[in-house]
Write a protein that holds these residues in place. Structure first.
Motif, mmCIF file in Angstrom:
data_model
loop_
_atom_site.group_PDB
_atom_site.id
_atom_site.type_symbol
_atom_site.label_atom_id
_atom_site.label_comp_id
_atom_site.label_asym_id
_atom_site.label_seq_id
_atom_site.Cartn_x
_atom_site.Cartn_y
_atom_site.Cartn_z
ATOM 1 N N GLY A 261 12.379 -3.740 -1.515
ATOM 2 C CA GLY A 261 11.422 -3.678 -2.611
ATOM 3 C C GLY A 261 11.840 -2.690 -3.685
ATOM 4 O O GLY A 261 11.831 -3.005 -4.880
ATOM 5 N N ASP A 383 2.954 -0.632 -1.884
ATOM 6 C CA ASP A 383 3.989 -1.654 -1.958
ATOM 7 C C ASP A 383 3.724 -2.627 -3.096
ATOM 8 O O ASP A 383 4.632 -2.997 -3.843
ATOM 9 C CB ASP A 383 4.058 -2.405 -0.627
ATOM 10 C CG ASP A 383 5.114 -3.484 -0.632
ATOM 11 O OD1 ASP A 383 6.295 -3.147 -0.477
ATOM 12 O OD2 ASP A 383 4.754 -4.662 -0.803
ATOM 13 N N GLY A 388 7.501 -2.300 -4.018
ATOM 14 C CA GLY A 388 8.223 -2.037 -2.781
ATOM 15 C C GLY A 388 7.720 -0.756 -2.149
ATOM 16 O O GLY A 388 6.987 0.013 -2.765
ATOM 17 N N TRP A 390 6.871 -0.829 1.479
ATOM 18 C CA TRP A 390 6.300 -1.123 2.789
ATOM 19 C C TRP A 390 7.224 -0.627 3.905
ATOM 20 O O TRP A 390 6.797 0.069 4.831
ATOM 21 C CB TRP A 390 6.062 -2.623 2.928
ATOM 22 C CG TRP A 390 5.566 -3.049 4.281
ATOM 23 C CD1 TRP A 390 6.291 -3.608 5.284
ATOM 24 C CD2 TRP A 390 4.231 -2.935 4.795
ATOM 25 N NE1 TRP A 390 5.500 -3.858 6.382
ATOM 26 C CE2 TRP A 390 4.217 -3.461 6.105
ATOM 27 C CE3 TRP A 390 3.043 -2.446 4.268
ATOM 28 C CZ2 TRP A 390 3.085 -3.512 6.886
ATOM 29 C CZ3 TRP A 390 1.893 -2.502 5.062
ATOM 30 C CH2 TRP A 390 1.933 -3.026 6.345
ATOM 31 N N ARG A 416 5.223 -7.972 7.092
ATOM 32 C CA ARG A 416 5.640 -8.008 5.690
ATOM 33 C C ARG A 416 5.545 -9.419 5.115
ATOM 34 O O ARG A 416 5.224 -9.604 3.944
ATOM 35 C CB ARG A 416 7.074 -7.493 5.580
ATOM 36 C CG ARG A 416 7.639 -7.509 4.177
ATOM 37 C CD ARG A 416 6.998 -6.432 3.351
ATOM 38 N NE ARG A 416 7.673 -6.211 2.105
ATOM 39 C CZ ARG A 416 7.064 -6.006 0.948
ATOM 40 N NH1 ARG A 416 5.748 -6.035 0.884
ATOM 41 N NH2 ARG A 416 7.745 -5.772 -0.147
#
Length: 489
Positions: A261, A383, A388, A390, A416
């Motif tokens: 991410g 996230d 991004g 996570w 995810r």
């Protein structure tokens, strides 16, 4: 006589004195093996040259002493066990003779004919410990068997051992009756396992979700964005840049379990994509890539299902809320872009810091993290807002909290997938336009890399990759921040 004639024993090294002769790479390997299995072992290391890594390892243990000198027979006077890690033939012969005179057991690295005991490969699951011996013929085979057992034995086995101990302490009657009862309880370990319905149906759930999500996404694109149809036949060169980027970023993510991410978002912002569109592109690409990666980890048995259930719902809620807020601010992307760049800059620094802590021994590790729901909620929200994080937030916290790295990685990958799906649908609902060439490139590139990354994750230097990723993210983020400052002032 044919066959393995060795008699296996487990030695309490904390009650005896072990002398290790040699402090080079092999000596480091032997000392690490001793301390990993018996942290309170009393060990004296004797060598002329001492490897800095060995000295650093020894400094973390109070009962390990290093004496930098040549070996002399008197060094074995108060020894109970001897391990020789030298490539000096004459010295090895001397050590064997002196050990025999004192009736000491001695092991020589890669010298099975001189040994009167071997150090086998060890499989450890909490209180359970399994030693593997190939009779000195092939340490490589022993290591491979160790990997098979490590993967095949569940982490929950240690909890089972604890439960069995508690059960044993409550049993009454004579010895035979206790054995009979314990045999009944443990018979499930050697009978055919019943497959959990959730696990059995998971493959249908994840593949159905992938197909339905892409039908919904493409239908929404087709309806809301007439220009999307032209991208199917006339690809902008930007597509190929994002195709390559998506592949590379997914390979990196597969190797270290995080950073897809942050790397994709940093790259998108540098290429001129607004924050909300960048986050949408990242999450759309993660639907397929994480679906495939999650499926692969499921096949490999790398999923903690209890942890999965605890992370899933809070993570989805946080992701949807974050996607909604970021989409609402799309008209102010000129100001949100530098904020997101600051966030990715911080994550880049976090990745760099973790890279240099990989091989360090953690002293007094904390207990497992307890507030999994809050961790999932926070990780999902950040996230979605930052495109991004996570993996960087949730996976890092789980591992730092003492959870198994392999099971944490597999579980984070599966959750995810669902989080990326829900945040993507939120972005599609809220946004009126997107950079489809960037989205398509990330989707296809990451999908191509996902099955490969899941298989090669153990064959790449994690530290090297994390340092490279951290430096790259920091530089790209700084570039975006500096560009904003120059334009404003």
């Amino acid at each position: 006589m044919e066959g393995n004639q060795l008699f296996p024993v487990f030695i309490k090294l904390n009650t005896i004195h072990t002398v290790l002769i040699g402090a080079g790479p092999v000596g480091l390997e032997k000392l690490a093996a001793i301390l990993s299995n018996s942290p309170h072992a009393h060990v004296t290391v004797i060598a002329i040259d001492v490897l800095p890594e060995l000295r650093e390892l020894a400094s973390a243990y109070e009962r390990v002493e290093i004496i930098q000198k040549e070996f002399s027979p008197e060094d074995l006077d108060d020894a109970d066990l001897v391990v020789a890690a030298t490539n000096n033939v004459a010295l090895n012969q001397q050590i064997r003779v002196e050990s025999d005179h004192r009736n000491l057991l001695v092991n020589f690295a890669d010298k099975p004919d001189l040994c009167n005991f071997y150090l086998g490969s060890i499989v450890k699951k909490g209180d359970l410990k399994i030693a593997i011996s190939t009779n000195g013929k092939s340490p490589t085979i022993a290591k491979r068997l160790k990997e098979v057992l490590n993967d095949g034995l569940p982490e929950s086995l240690n909890d089972t051992l604890g439960n069995m101990e508690a059960l044993r302490n409550t049993l009454n009657g004579d010895f035979a009756e206790k054995v009979k009862k314990l045999n009944e309880v443990t018979s499930i370990l050697v009978t055919e396992k019943k497959v959990d319905k959730v696990k059995k149906n998971f493959k249908w759930l994840i593949w159905t979700s992938i197909v339905l999500s892409f039908i919904i996404v493409i239908a929404a694109f087709w309806h809301k964005e007439p220009e999307f149809q032209t991208y199917l036949t006339q690809l902008d060169p930007l597509f190929y840049w994002f195709l390559i980027g998506g592949f590379v970023f997914a390979m990196i993510d597969g190797a270290i379990g995080m950073s897809y991410g942050v790397t994709s978002t940093s790259f998108s912002l540098a290429m001129g994509v607004p924050p909300a569109s960048a986050s949408m592109g990242v999450h759309l690409s993660e639907i397929l890539s994480n679906g495939i990666a999650g499926w692969m980890h499921y096949r490999f048995g790398n999923v903690n299902w209890k942890l999965f259930r605890m992370l899933l719902v809070p993570g989805i809620v946080g992701a949807v809320v974050g996607a909604y807020l970021l989409s609402s601010l799309e008209h102010y992307n000129h100001y949100t872009k530098p904020i997101i760049s600051v966030y990715t800059l911080i994550l880049g620094g976090v990745i760099l810091s973790k890279a240099y802590k990989i091989n360090r021994k953690q002293k007094n590790p904390k207990g497992k993290i307890k507030k999994i729901g809050l961790l999932g909620l926070f990780g999902g929200f950040i996230d979605a807002v930052g495109g991004g994080g996570w993996g960087s937030i949730v996976l890092s916290s789980l591992i730092a909290g003492g959870r198994n790295a392999r099971f944490s990685l597999g579980t984070v990958k599966i959750t995810r997938f669902f989080i990326a799906l829900m945040s993507s649908l939120t972005f599609i609902t809220m946004l009126n336009g997107a950079h489809w060439e960037a989205v398509a490139g990330l989707v296809i590139g990451s999908a191509l890399a996902s099955p490969i990354a899941a298989r090669v994750s153990n064959k790449i230097s994690v530290k090297t990759i994390m340092v490279s990723v951290g430096v790259l993210v920091v530089l790209v983020s700084l570039r975006s921040i500096i560009s904003f400052i120059l334009k404003e002032f």
